[in-house]
Design an enzyme around this catalytic site. Structure first.
Site, PDB file in Angstrom:
ATOM      1  N   SER A 248       0.802  -1.224   0.000  1.00 35.67           N
ATOM      2  CA  SER A 248       0.000   0.000   0.000  1.00 35.67           C
ATOM      3  C   SER A 248       0.837   1.277   0.000  1.00 35.67           C
ATOM      4  O   SER A 248       0.296   2.371  -0.169  1.00 35.67           O
ATOM      5  CB  SER A 248      -0.942   0.005   1.203  1.00 35.67           C
ATOM      6  OG  SER A 248      -0.208  -0.016   2.404  1.00 35.67           O
TER       7      SER A 248
ATOM      8  N   LYS B 232      -6.802   3.276   8.426  1.00 33.67           N
ATOM      9  CA  LYS B 232      -5.905   4.285   7.842  1.00 33.67           C
ATOM     10  C   LYS B 232      -6.553   5.668   7.844  1.00 33.67           C
ATOM     11  O   LYS B 232      -5.886   6.674   8.144  1.00 33.67           O
ATOM     12  CB  LYS B 232      -5.528   3.874   6.417  1.00 33.67           C
ATOM     13  CG  LYS B 232      -4.630   2.639   6.355  1.00 33.67           C
ATOM     14  CD  LYS B 232      -4.370   2.198   4.927  1.00 33.67           C
ATOM     15  CE  LYS B 232      -3.478   0.971   4.882  1.00 33.67           C
ATOM     16  NZ  LYS B 232      -3.229   0.481   3.520  1.00 33.67           N
TER      17      LYS B 232
END
Length: 793
Positions: free
Chosen positions: A684, A727
């Site tokens: 990511s 996140k």
């Protein structure tokens, strides 16, 4: 009478018929019955009877040989007189022979129809010395002792041995009556002197004597033990009879009767009760001092202690259950919904297997405490077992009873302690179970956590089926990846995300502050923490997905307030953001923008860890060198591959990005992710590393208010990733205003609280061009070098 004397009386012909013997040695001066069956041997016997009744008797080397040849016979044998012969109906013959003297075969004169051999007499020197007499006396003494130790030797044989004065004859006599192998007797027959024969027989007799002595000792011990056991048995039976007459019960019998009553009252299944009564029968027959009585008694205690039919009455009131869950925990709507669904179905059906739930989330998010609330809402007993660090399968299934100190597994132990067959059973830290040479505990959990199998769970210690289907199993984990796929497949996974700032404030006000005030012996009037004070603790003194550190900071404030009150310095204390530093010291974290200003070669990424989401800076710099790519910050293999993919993408688009085409030949690229002690991995951070590197190469600063996450491909496509909620919450905690994420992850924002979504701007992208447009502020001109490169394209 010695061999020499017999030789004088009977003249031995030079040629004699020969009979081979199997497993039989004929000694001089001894009368022995002889069975003759082979045709050649019968003819030799008939020849001896026709002549002077003398025949040579020599043993075969191998008894199995049916038709021996010359080489199959020993050289030394005996001459014997055939005293009697008797023909038997089956064609064989029985003869009574008396040995005369030793002979040696010199030559085979005739083979068929029977053996005829040329022989010579073996003369043994008849010399009687003092040493020989000592050997004779010792041999006779050993022979007598052999008879005393149980050797079946007739009394007349013993008397005969005492009356023999000739050394050689005594040796032959004793050897004949010993249970020796044919080879050993042949050795004695072949000994050339009386002295040698006496020593050889004495050696064999000594071995036999030693075996008899050992056997005698063993027999004596066995007999003594049997006598002792029989004596105890008779005394015990007499004691029982006396106690019965007096009306007094034996303690052991009273214990047996008590255990039998408990077995009947335990309401066990039929096969379990049968097993228990069988073990009780063994216990009853055993002596009280036997080592196994304690093992059986402990086993029966465990069987009796298990709640086979005992269970707590469930509450099936959905409103009351929801009220309890809401009172104990703020938020966690998904978990509460699942519990209420279970109760609703259970209320409609008479029998339902307990669900297997797996709570996955960062530490401090309430996974363990919600288990207690579920038990309270259902009115069930609560069991919590920590599986962290367990490496032995026996911890789950128990040890077999053959081991010293064996016990059932933790499941059976826990159910026995709560005395209910339908508790809420929480297995904490299931992702931290290990495996080694003692087995894999997760394999044992496969049966426990499978609703189709756990109705007949088998514990190694109990060795009887145990029904676990009414237990509501809950497992907890920080990470889902370490859990084996087969085990994961048996559980319904419920994710516990991190809390938002507003949720943490509510939790602190409703739960944490009252709890810590009470635990520190304070009253509500002694301490008050304003909402802005709690906000300051959350923003500047903690950075976590859960509320564990927040509770520690509140506890630290309570301790200081308690000291002030005890010392008389204050009667009550009010805390807020303005005086929080007085209690907790300077801020440990900076709240607001991740960086104070836009910087070249620095991009802000978002990461997901086992403790929740986190903000992660990615630094990139270029140096003069030889096209080397340096990656630091304890990066995993997947993250390194993402960095390599980012560099390859930039090289393929160098002209479009305003970068020299040959930049990779003359420059070293260094990408670093701060926090070198923390391992990092995953795809990511791909677009973050690409943005940081493009910034370093073009000398353009990255917008500090932007954070990003997404996987990059060689063609610049942005692929979806996981952990979106964690996140986004991390970005919100850090004060970031914009979040760049893959367009395919837009659907995951439904999991993010509405108030957080309102405060953040989300930019959804499919390609790196869109990422670059959002990441670089639109002000100023590009550097000259970059501009030249751009104009030349």
């Amino acid at each position: 009478m010695g061999d020499a004397n017999r030789e004088e009386k009977i003249e031995i012909p030079e040629v004699l018929p020969l009979i081979p013997l199997r497993d039989l040695i004929i000694f001089p001066n001894l009368v022995v019955p002889l069975f003759v069956g082979r045709e050649r041997s019968i003819k030799a016997l008939e020849e001896a009877m026709r002549m002077d009744h003398l025949v040579a008797l020599v043993a075969q080397k191998e008894a199995e040989t049916q038709e021996p040849a010359e080489g199959d016979l020993y050289e030394i044998g005996s001459v014997a007189t055939v005293m009697q012969e008797l023909k038997l109906p089956d064609g064989t013959a029985k003869a009574l022979v008396e040995g005369i003297t030793r002979i040696k075969i010199e030559e085979f004169v005739q083979i068929d129809p029977f053996f005829r051999v040329k022989v010579s007499v073996v003369e043994a020197p008849a010399k009687k010395t003092v040493e020989t007499q000592a050997l004779m006396r010792n041999l006779v003494a050993q022979f007598e002792q052999t008879a005393r130790l149980g050797k079946p030797i007739p009394q007349e044989v013993l008397l005969a041995s005492m009356n023999i004065d000739e050394p050689g004859r005594l040796a032959d006599f004793v050897a004949f009556h010993l249970n020796l192998k044919a080879e050993e007797k042949q050795q004695i027959l072949e000994a050339m002197s009386d002295h040698a024969r006496l020593e050889l027989v004495g050696t064999f007799l000594g071995k036999e004597l030693e075996i008899l002595e050992i056997g005698s000792r063993i027999q004596s011990r066995v007999k003594e033990q049997m006598t002792k056991t029989q004596r105890e048995y008779f005394l015990r039976e007499q004691m029982k009879a006396i106690q019965k007459e007096l009306g007094v019960m034996d303690e052991q019998q009273a214990e047996v009767d008590e255990i039998k009553t408990k077995i009947k009252d335990a309401d066990m299944p039929e096969e379990v009760e049968e097993k228990a009564l069988k073990e009780l029968g063994r216990l009853e027959k055993m002596p009280a001092a036997a080592a196994e009585t304690g093992v059986i008694r402990t086993y029966l205690d465990w069987l009796i202690g298990i709640p086979w039919k005992k269970e707590t009455a469930e509450k099936l009131d959905l409103k009351e259950a929801q009220a309890i869950l809401d009172t104990d925990h703020y938020g966690l709507e998904k978990v509460k919904e699942r519990i209420l669904e279970y109760l609703a179905v259970h209320k409609l059906t008479e029998k339902m297997r307990g669900p297997i739930l797996c709570f996955v989330g960062p530490p401090g998010t309430g996974k363990t405490s919600i288990g207690r609330s579920i038990a309270r809402a259902l009115n069930r007993k609560f069991i919590r077992v920590s599986l962290g660090g367990i490496r032995d399968e026996a911890e789950i299934r128990g040890h077999r009873r053959t081991y010293v100190g064996a016990l059932p597994g933790r499941i059976v132990q826990s159910i026995s302690q709560v005395a209910a067959r339908n508790p809420v059973f929480m297995m904490d830290e299931i992702d931290k179970v290990g495996a080694d040479f003692r087995g894999d505990p997760t394999s044992a959990l496969l049966e426990v956590l499978d609703p189709e199998q756990n109705n007949s769970f088998s514990d190694h210690y109990l060795e009887v089926p145990l029904d676990l289907s009414d237990i509501m199993f809950i497992t907890t984990a920080n990470l889902l990846d370490p859990i084996p796929p087969a085990l994961k497949d048996r559980m319904e996974v419920i994710h516990f995300p991190g809390y938002t700032e507003e949720e943490k404030i509510k939790i602190a006000q409703q739960y944490l502050v009252p709890k810590q005030i009470k635990e520190h012996g304070l009253a509500k009037k002694h301490l008050s923490i304003a909402e802005d004070g709690l906000q300051k603790i959350i923003r500047e003194h903690t950075r976590e997905a859960g509320v564990r550190n927040l509770e520690r900071k509140i506890a630290a404030i309570c301790r200081q307030v308690a000291r002030r009150i005890v010392e008389g310095k204050a009667k009550s204390v009010k805390t807020s953001a303005s005086n929080m530093q007085e209690f907790l010291g300077p801020a440990q974290f900076r709240y607001g923008m991740a960086e104070e200003k836009d910087q070249i070669g620095l991009a802000t990424g978002l990461a997901w860890t086992e403790v929740g989401g986190d903000v992660m800076g990615v630094e990139a710099t270029v140096l003069k060198g030889k096209s080397e790519l340096l990656l630091t910050g304890r990066l995993g293999d997947v993250m390194k591959e993402s960095a390599t993919a980012a560099v390859s993408y930039i090289r393929s688009r160098a002209t479009d990005l305003g970068i020299d085409d040959d930049f990779s030949k003359n420059l070293d690229i260094h990408i670093h992710v701060p926090g070198g002690a923390i391992p990092k991995d995953g795809p990511s951070a791909g677009i973050t590393m690409a943005v940081a590197l493009i910034s370093a190469l073009t000398k353009r600063p990255v917008d500090r208010s932007v954070s990003m996450t997404g996987e990059i491909t060689l063609r610049g496509r942005v692929l979806p990733i996981g952990g979106i909620k964690e996140k986004v919450l991390a970005a919100h905690r850090a004060g970031i205003k914009k979040v760049i994420m893959p367009r395919d992850n837009e659907k995951d924002l439904d999991l993010v609280p509405k108030n957080v979504r309102k405060e953040l701007k989300f930019i959804f992208v499919d390609h790196m061009d869109e990422v670059l447009a959002a990441a670089f502020p639109k002000r100023g001109r590009a550097p000259k070098k970059a501009a030249r490169a751009a104009s030349s394209s």
